[in-house]
Design a protein around this motif. Structure first.
Motif, PDB file in Angstrom:
ATOM      1  N   PRO A  10       0.829  -1.200   0.000  1.00  0.00           N
ATOM      2  CA  PRO A  10       0.000   0.000   0.000  1.00  0.00           C
ATOM      3  C   PRO A  10       0.871   1.260   0.000  1.00  0.00           C
ATOM      4  CG  PRO A  10      -0.719  -1.534   1.700  1.00  0.00           C
ATOM      5  CD  PRO A  10       0.565  -2.062   1.142  1.00  0.00           C
ATOM      6  N   ALA A  11       0.436   2.259  -0.754  1.00  0.00           N
ATOM      7  CA  ALA A  11       1.091   3.569  -0.826  1.00  0.00           C
ATOM      8  C   ALA A  11       2.486   3.526  -1.459  1.00  0.00           C
ATOM      9  CB  ALA A  11       1.159   4.226   0.548  1.00  0.00           C
ATOM     10  N   VAL A  12       2.829   2.430  -2.120  1.00  0.00           N
ATOM     11  CA  VAL A  12       4.115   2.333  -2.817  1.00  0.00           C
ATOM     12  C   VAL A  12       3.817   2.236  -4.311  1.00  0.00           C
ATOM     13  CG1 VAL A  12       6.204   0.964  -3.142  1.00  0.00           C
ATOM     14  CG2 VAL A  12       5.214   1.193  -0.862  1.00  0.00           C
ATOM     15  N   PRO A  13       4.322   3.183  -5.121  1.00  0.00           N
ATOM     16  CA  PRO A  13       4.014   3.171  -6.553  1.00  0.00           C
ATOM     17  C   PRO A  13       4.619   1.978  -7.276  1.00  0.00           C
ATOM     18  CG  PRO A  13       5.516   4.966  -6.002  1.00  0.00           C
ATOM     19  CD  PRO A  13       5.153   4.282  -4.729  1.00  0.00           C
ATOM     20  N   LEU A  14       3.950   1.558  -8.348  1.00  0.00           N
ATOM     21  CA  LEU A  14       4.445   0.482  -9.196  1.00  0.00           C
ATOM     22  C   LEU A  14       4.904   1.060 -10.531  1.00  0.00           C
ATOM     23  CD1 LEU A  14       1.642  -2.179  -8.685  1.00  0.00           C
ATOM     24  CD2 LEU A  14       3.885  -2.147  -7.634  1.00  0.00           C
ATOM     25  N   HIS A  15       5.916   0.461 -11.092  1.00  0.00           N
ATOM     26  CA  HIS A  15       6.390   0.848 -12.424  1.00  0.00           C
ATOM     27  C   HIS A  15       5.807  -0.161 -13.403  1.00  0.00           C
ATOM     28  CE1 HIS A  15       9.947   1.302 -15.395  1.00  0.00           C
ATOM     29  NE2 HIS A  15       8.940   2.071 -15.737  1.00  0.00           N
ATOM     30  N   VAL A  16       4.912   0.291 -14.270  1.00  0.00           N
ATOM     31  CA  VAL A  16       4.218  -0.593 -15.193  1.00  0.00           C
ATOM     32  C   VAL A  16       4.682  -0.297 -16.612  1.00  0.00           C
ATOM     33  CG1 VAL A  16       1.964  -1.294 -16.070  1.00  0.00           C
ATOM     34  CG2 VAL A  16       2.226  -0.661 -13.669  1.00  0.00           C
ATOM     35  N   ILE A  17       4.979  -1.348 -17.361  1.00  0.00           N
ATOM     36  CA  ILE A  17       5.432  -1.212 -18.741  1.00  0.00           C
ATOM     37  C   ILE A  17       4.491  -1.987 -19.649  1.00  0.00           C
ATOM     38  CG2 ILE A  17       7.282  -1.741 -20.369  1.00  0.00           C
ATOM     39  CD1 ILE A  17       9.237  -1.555 -18.042  1.00  0.00           C
ATOM     40  N   GLN A  18       4.069  -1.370 -20.727  1.00  0.00           N
ATOM     41  CA  GLN A  18       3.234  -2.028 -21.734  1.00  0.00           C
ATOM     42  C   GLN A  18       4.065  -2.174 -22.999  1.00  0.00           C
ATOM     43  OE1 GLN A  18       0.052  -3.269 -21.772  1.00  0.00           O
ATOM     44  NE2 GLN A  18       0.338  -3.844 -23.886  1.00  0.00           N
ATOM     45  N   ARG A  19       4.327  -3.408 -23.407  1.00  0.00           N
ATOM     46  CA  ARG A  19       5.108  -3.650 -24.616  1.00  0.00           C
ATOM     47  C   ARG A  19       4.499  -4.791 -25.393  1.00  0.00           C
ATOM     48  NH1 ARG A  19      11.306  -4.116 -22.856  1.00  0.00           N
ATOM     49  NH2 ARG A  19      10.909  -2.753 -21.159  1.00  0.00           N
ATOM     50  N   GLY A  20       4.727  -4.788 -26.676  1.00  0.00           N
ATOM     51  CA  GLY A  20       4.305  -5.897 -27.513  1.00  0.00           C
ATOM     52  C   GLY A  20       5.322  -7.038 -27.435  1.00  0.00           C
ATOM     53  N   TYR A  21       4.982  -8.148 -28.028  1.00  0.00           N
ATOM     54  CA  TYR A  21       5.872  -9.300 -28.070  1.00  0.00           C
ATOM     55  C   TYR A  21       7.194  -8.908 -28.729  1.00  0.00           C
ATOM     56  CZ  TYR A  21       7.733 -13.849 -29.362  1.00  0.00           C
ATOM     57  OH  TYR A  21       8.549 -14.918 -29.526  1.00  0.00           O
ATOM     58  N   ASP A  22       8.288  -9.280 -28.100  1.00  0.00           N
ATOM     59  CA  ASP A  22       9.630  -8.982 -28.616  1.00  0.00           C
ATOM     60  C   ASP A  22       9.802  -7.479 -28.856  1.00  0.00           C
ATOM     61  OD1 ASP A  22      12.190  -9.793 -29.300  1.00  0.00           O
ATOM     62  OD2 ASP A  22      11.671 -10.085 -31.411  1.00  0.00           O
ATOM     63  N   ARG A  23       9.202  -6.688 -27.957  1.00  0.00           N
ATOM     64  CA  ARG A  23       9.257  -5.219 -27.990  1.00  0.00           C
ATOM     65  C   ARG A  23       8.687  -4.610 -29.266  1.00  0.00           C
ATOM     66  NH1 ARG A  23      14.462  -3.207 -24.621  1.00  0.00           N
ATOM     67  NH2 ARG A  23      14.239  -4.692 -22.943  1.00  0.00           N
ATOM     68  N   GLN A  24       7.776  -5.321 -29.888  1.00  0.00           N
ATOM     69  CA  GLN A  24       7.126  -4.781 -31.075  1.00  0.00           C
ATOM     70  C   GLN A  24       6.104  -3.722 -30.676  1.00  0.00           C
ATOM     71  OE1 GLN A  24       5.417  -8.083 -33.142  1.00  0.00           O
ATOM     72  NE2 GLN A  24       7.385  -8.856 -33.875  1.00  0.00           N
ATOM     73  N   GLN A  25       5.746  -2.900 -31.612  1.00  0.00           N
ATOM     74  CA  GLN A  25       4.769  -1.841 -31.393  1.00  0.00           C
ATOM     75  C   GLN A  25       3.420  -2.446 -31.023  1.00  0.00           C
ATOM     76  OE1 GLN A  25       4.735   0.838 -34.671  1.00  0.00           O
ATOM     77  NE2 GLN A  25       2.908   1.903 -33.980  1.00  0.00           N
ATOM     78  N   CYS A  26       2.742  -1.834 -30.042  1.00  0.00           N
ATOM     79  CA  CYS A  26       1.420  -2.308 -29.606  1.00  0.00           C
ATOM     80  C   CYS A  26       0.290  -1.601 -30.337  1.00  0.00           C
ATOM     81  CB  CYS A  26       1.241  -2.065 -28.113  1.00  0.00           C
ATOM     82  SG  CYS A  26       2.261  -3.082 -27.075  1.00  0.00           S
TER      83      CYS A  26
END
Length: 53
Positions: A10-26
């Motif tokens: 609680p109250a600790v931020p998360l670092h979220v990353i959204q990437r496609g497979y093999d770093r491809q464009q989403c």
């Protein structure tokens, strides 16, 4: 081997990353990206502090 569950504190931020497979464009169309960003903003438990595309 499966990943370990993330530790969520609680109250600790998360670092979220959204990437496609093999770093491809989403997102290939800007409208899709706008809809995703709006959905994420609405569903986030806390406010989004920054966004980098």
């Amino acid at each position: 081997m499966p990943r370990h569950s993330r530790l969520v504190l609680p109250a600790v931020p998360l670092h979220v990353i959204q990437r496609g497979y093999d770093r491809q464009q989403c997102f290939f169309v800007d409208d899709d990206f706008v809809v995703f960003r709006q959905w994420l903003h609405e569903e986030a438990v806390i406010a989004l502090n920054s966004w980098r595309r």
